[in-house]
Design an enzyme around this catalytic site. Structure first.
Site, PDB file in Angstrom:
ATOM      1  N   GLU A   1       0.811  -1.236   0.000  1.00 40.68           N
ATOM      2  CA  GLU A   1       0.000   0.000   0.000  1.00 40.68           C
ATOM      3  C   GLU A   1       0.840   1.280   0.000  1.00 40.68           C
ATOM      4  O   GLU A   1       0.358   2.354   0.315  1.00 40.68           O
ATOM      5  CB  GLU A   1      -1.001   0.083   1.177  1.00 40.68           C
ATOM      6  CG  GLU A   1      -1.713  -1.146   1.664  1.00 40.68           C
ATOM      7  CD  GLU A   1      -2.382  -2.003   0.599  1.00 40.68           C
ATOM      8  OE1 GLU A   1      -1.706  -2.952   0.136  1.00 40.68           O
ATOM      9  OE2 GLU A   1      -3.531  -1.762   0.239  1.00 40.68           O
TER      10      GLU A   1
ATOM     11  N   TYR B   1       3.563   1.941   1.895  1.00 38.53           N
ATOM     12  CA  TYR B   1       4.219   2.284   3.167  1.00 38.53           C
ATOM     13  C   TYR B   1       5.741   2.025   3.054  1.00 38.53           C
ATOM     14  O   TYR B   1       6.235   1.595   2.006  1.00 38.53           O
ATOM     15  CB  TYR B   1       3.608   1.479   4.316  1.00 38.53           C
ATOM     16  CG  TYR B   1       2.193   1.918   4.656  1.00 38.53           C
ATOM     17  CD1 TYR B   1       1.940   3.210   5.111  1.00 38.53           C
ATOM     18  CD2 TYR B   1       1.115   1.052   4.516  1.00 38.53           C
ATOM     19  CE1 TYR B   1       0.639   3.622   5.422  1.00 38.53           C
ATOM     20  CE2 TYR B   1      -0.183   1.449   4.820  1.00 38.53           C
ATOM     21  CZ  TYR B   1      -0.412   2.738   5.276  1.00 38.53           C
ATOM     22  OH  TYR B   1      -1.683   3.149   5.578  1.00 38.53           O
TER      23      TYR B   1
ATOM     24  N   ARG C   1       2.685  -8.917   3.906  1.00 37.57           N
ATOM     25  CA  ARG C   1       1.726  -8.307   2.966  1.00 37.57           C
ATOM     26  C   ARG C   1       2.535  -7.737   1.814  1.00 37.57           C
ATOM     27  O   ARG C   1       3.287  -6.767   1.989  1.00 37.57           O
ATOM     28  CB  ARG C   1       0.941  -7.218   3.696  1.00 37.57           C
ATOM     29  CG  ARG C   1      -0.121  -6.560   2.853  1.00 37.57           C
ATOM     30  CD  ARG C   1      -1.480  -7.151   3.127  1.00 37.57           C
ATOM     31  NE  ARG C   1      -2.507  -6.487   2.349  1.00 37.57           N
ATOM     32  CZ  ARG C   1      -3.291  -5.521   2.804  1.00 37.57           C
ATOM     33  NH1 ARG C   1      -3.158  -5.103   4.055  1.00 37.57           N
ATOM     34  NH2 ARG C   1      -4.207  -4.986   2.041  1.00 37.57           N
TER      35      ARG C   1
ATOM     36  N   HIS D   1      -1.586   3.934  -1.578  1.00 38.87           N
ATOM     37  CA  HIS D   1      -2.653   4.866  -1.189  1.00 38.87           C
ATOM     38  C   HIS D   1      -2.725   6.067  -2.130  1.00 38.87           C
ATOM     39  O   HIS D   1      -3.771   6.677  -2.279  1.00 38.87           O
ATOM     40  CB  HIS D   1      -2.461   5.339   0.249  1.00 38.87           C
ATOM     41  CG  HIS D   1      -2.808   4.270   1.261  1.00 38.87           C
ATOM     42  ND1 HIS D   1      -3.920   3.479   1.154  1.00 38.87           N
ATOM     43  CD2 HIS D   1      -2.173   3.863   2.394  1.00 38.87           C
ATOM     44  CE1 HIS D   1      -3.964   2.635   2.166  1.00 38.87           C
ATOM     45  NE2 HIS D   1      -2.914   2.844   2.930  1.00 38.87           N
TER      46      HIS D   1
ATOM     47  N   GLN E   1     -18.475   4.702   3.563  1.00 35.19           N
ATOM     48  CA  GLN E   1     -19.017   5.899   4.203  1.00 35.19           C
ATOM     49  C   GLN E   1     -18.832   5.950   5.714  1.00 35.19           C
ATOM     50  O   GLN E   1     -18.624   7.020   6.263  1.00 35.19           O
ATOM     51  CB  GLN E   1     -20.506   6.030   3.869  1.00 35.19           C
ATOM     52  CG  GLN E   1     -20.743   6.831   2.612  1.00 35.19           C
ATOM     53  CD  GLN E   1     -22.201   6.853   2.229  1.00 35.19           C
ATOM     54  OE1 GLN E   1     -22.624   6.111   1.345  1.00 35.19           O
ATOM     55  NE2 GLN E   1     -22.987   7.671   2.891  1.00 35.19           N
TER      56      GLN E   1
END
Ligand code: NAP
Ligand code: SF4
Length: 678
Positions: free
Chosen positions: A167, A169, A217, A255, A342
């Site tokens: 992601e 990082y 991951r 991200h 949401q």
């Protein structure tokens, strides 16, 4: 095993331990990790998911040191005091029969504070803080910090750890040429860029000993330019296995990637092909991830041999008993995650506790307790939209005798429209869930039954919940009564077929949805096709391009559409933080004209006349076939007022209570809360 999900429910022998099934609850920050006073609530949250049958839980990310904090004062695992605080969390998971791993996270240049560090100097597009390049000494210290945190995690009772290597990082930043411009032993060649990842895994394995679960991951698809090549991804997986990983989990997209990876318009199981591509290269189990939300999707991925386990995070916010319901062969009882973000990710970005739009108890297990009612009472709920449905089934579950009145011919309210918007087909799952719960709880559903205060009084209900919803606001514009002016509900429901040139008045959530529907070539309600979706967003096989990024091929719009608002702010500012950019990018790619600062002058045979500019001194005519009104909503609350005047205990909820910013999240939560207190 006589089940529809033989692969999903099969135990997995990891050598170090046996998992009871193939379900991994993926890491997700819920906002209960950072304040030590919240760890009891975090334990209660995991306890319900463990009792619900999850095989292996991975916690949200915990820092290994202060520089790696995502946010100042974020949760970390660096001291004996922290070990003690985590013991109730691991006990809760084990008492429920699950295994639990602590995710170790160093955010690198995503750290939202001035101490940020990375492989090279630079600022990510999603943080205002530039990161400093780490020295060789700092890198070695960071590897030691990972090892120390892993060892402390084991002391706290965790079965192991997940090393967050994806992601975008820190570890991912070292792996990709996009962010690693070093020329020392930690950069330059692909082998050097991989060194941090493999040394972290080796050090963590060493610190935990042979019997801890070590999940790595791995970013299989970076989805950014300058990401890893497929050859590098495979080499990394082989080295990580060699260094001591027990499981390789899939990471998809940084991200900062401008390709959606988890929102509802991403097709289900959209990325399992990447995990399948890697699987033959390693001997350890691999985990498929992203947009897996129902047992049949998970089973298909496993049966096809794409992966050994499936990871789901948000589906366990939506339904803690997901696995138990799959075991019972009752998928229709699952409250499905509709990938709306949401109440979960959008909350995390707003730094509030995550919960779930379809399950407001998520993250509030110790506070929103639904208990059997002392005495069953006769309860009328009026309106079978999301607010009324959640109130009716919660009240019935508590033992009340509930009648649900609906003026229309079916349940669902605004959700019936939402499910027809391209990429929002998941809303149909929520309606399926409610339909099933109405049946299961024995709610007396009366469709086609508009009800008056007098009728309710005559039936002698003890309590009435009024959830009569909203009606579209019709703005006062000369010519608004002309036949070519239509309401959004008429267009979305298919009642009206609009022409090739359309103006949409109002750029709220519904205005955006209507534009998506009007510019999309597909059939309303049909799930998106994976190949078309990948082409539209520029996702490709990483063998063809680094990071799996190609040039997007936008879908050609089937209409000319203008989206108008009176405000001068950017269109879509009120849409969700994690989803708004996807809606904006979609409409831009389809050529929708977005006009702001608009004054609506009149509608006549020529079209829609508007004035633009700071002083509205620029007049324009939009020569459109139809004008669609998406100008917000007004509450329908007359029934409540009539009941109150007659002295009846009436509770007003959902859009009927407040039309401004009416949304399903508030509506469902109000329904549950009002029924929990009856
Ligand atoms: P909304 O978000 O309140 O937007 C209404 C739009 O109408 C605004 O753009 C407003 O902009 C305009 N408007 C208001 N009064 C007007 C008037 N008298 N004349 C002309 N224009 C007027 O309402 P909505 O789009 O109906 O959505 C309702 C709720 O559903 C929202 O709270 C939203 O959260 C939720 N929803 C969200 C999504 C999503 O996130 N994707 C999708 C659907 C629905 P100006 O005042 O600037 O003209
Ligand atoms: Fe899924 Fe939406 Fe609930 Fe998040 S809020 S868990 S995306 S249904």
């Amino acid at each position: 095993m006589t089940t529809a999900y033989p692969n999903l429910l099969q135990p997995l022998d990891l050598g170090v331990t046996i998992l009871r099934n193939r379900v991994l609850m993926g890491s997700m920050h819920v906002g209960l990790e950072d304040d030590r006073h919240d760890l009891g609530k975090l334990a209660a949250f995991y306890a319900e998911r463990a009792e619900g049958g999850v095989g292996l839980i991975v916690t949200g990310g915990f820092g290994i040191n202060r520089t790696g904090w995502l946010l100042p004062l974020a949760g970390k695992m660096t001291s004996a005091a922290e070990v003690r605080r985590h013991e109730p969390v691991t006990r809760a998971a084990h008492d429920g029969g699950a295994r639990i791993a602590l995710q170790l996270l160093h955010a690198g240049r995503y750290s939202y504070h001035p101490l940020a560090v990375s492989a090279s100097w630079g600022k990510s597009p999603i943080s205002p803080f530039p990161a400093r390049a780490m020295t060789g000494r700092e890198i070695r210290g960071t590897i030691d910090d990972y090892a120390r945190s892993a060892s402390l995690a084991r002391e706290a009772g965790y079965d192991g750890v997940e090393v967050m290597g994806s992601e975008g990082y820190l570890i991912n930043q070292f792996l990709a040429p996009r962010t690693n411009r070093r020329t020392d032993r930690w950069g330059g060649s692909p082998e050097n860029r991989r060194r941090l990842a493999t040394e972290v895994v080796a050090a963590v394995r060493d610190a935990m000993g042979p019997d801890g679960i070590l999940i790595y991951r791995l970013s299989m698809l970076d989805l950014v330019r300058g990401g890893q090549s497929w050859e590098e991804v495979v080499a990394l997986a082989e080295e990580v296995e060699q260094a001591g990983a027990t499981i390789i989990n899939t990471g998809i997209g940084w991200h900062e990637a401008r390709i959606p990876t988890i929102v509802t318009s991403v097709p289900r199981g959209a990325f399992s092909w990447v995990t399948a591509k890697l699987r033959p290269h390693v001997g350890v189990p691999v985990v498929a991830s992203n947009r897996i939300n129902m047992p049949a999707v998970a089973e298909e991925i496993l049966a096809r041999g794409d992966a050994d386990l499936v990871s789901m995070a948000r589906p366990f916010l939506a339904d803690a008993d997901w696995v138990r319901k799959a075991e019972a062969g009752a998928p229709e009882d699952i409250n499905t995650c509709i990938a709306c973000n949401q109440a979960c990710l959008d909350h995390v970005f707003q730094r509030t506790r995550a919960t779930c739009l379809v399950n407001p108890r998520a993250g509030h297990e110790t506070e929103l307790v639904i208990e059997p009612a002392g005495t069953g009472r006769r309860v009328a709920v009026v309106g079978a939209g999301p607010a009324g449905l959640s109130a009716a089934i919660t009240a019935a579950d508590r033992g009340h005798d509930v009648v649900l009145f609906e003026a229309g011919d079916d349940i669902g309210g605004q959700f019936r429209l939402a499910q027809r918007i391209p990429g929002k087909e998941e809303f149909a799952e929520t309606l399926r869930y409610y339909r099933r719960q109405v049946e299961r709880t024995g709610v007396d559903l009366r469709l086609d039954t508009p009800v008056t205060a007098e009728e309710l009084i005559a039936e002698g209900f003890d309590e009435v919940v009024v959830a009569t919803g909203v009606r579209p606001r019709i703005p006062d514009i000369p010519g608004i009564d002309r036949p070519e002016v239509v309401r959004y509900d008429q267009v979305v429901s298919g009642e009206v077929e609009v022409g090739d040139h359309v103006a949409v008045i109002g750029a709220g959530g519904i205005g955006f949805d209507v534009c998506d529907l009007l510019t999309h070539p597909g059939i309303p309600g049909e799930p998106p096709d994976l190949d078309e979706w990948m082409a539209e967003w520029g996702v490709t096989d990483p063998d063809r391009a680094r990071g799996g990024v190609a040039d997007p091929q936008p879908v050609a719009s089937v209409r000319t559409v203008h989206l108008l608002q009176r405000r001068t702010t950017r269109h879509g500012t009120d849409l969700g933080k994690t989803t708004g950019w996807v809606h904006r990018a979609t409409l831009r790619a389809r050529g929708v004209t977005m006009l702001g600062g608009v004054r609506y002058d009149r509608i006549d045979d020529e079209g829609l006349h508007v004035s633009l500019g700071k002083d509205h001194d620029e007049q324009r005519v939009l020569p459109v076939d139809h004008v669609v009104i998406c100008a917000g909503q007004e509450s329908v609350s007359g029934l409540h007022e009539a009941l109150r005047a007659a002295g009846v205990a009436s509770h007003l909820i959902g859009g009927a209570e407040q039309a401004r910013e009416v949304d399903a999240k508030r509506a469902i939560e109000q329904g549950v809360r009002v029924a929990a207190a009856l």
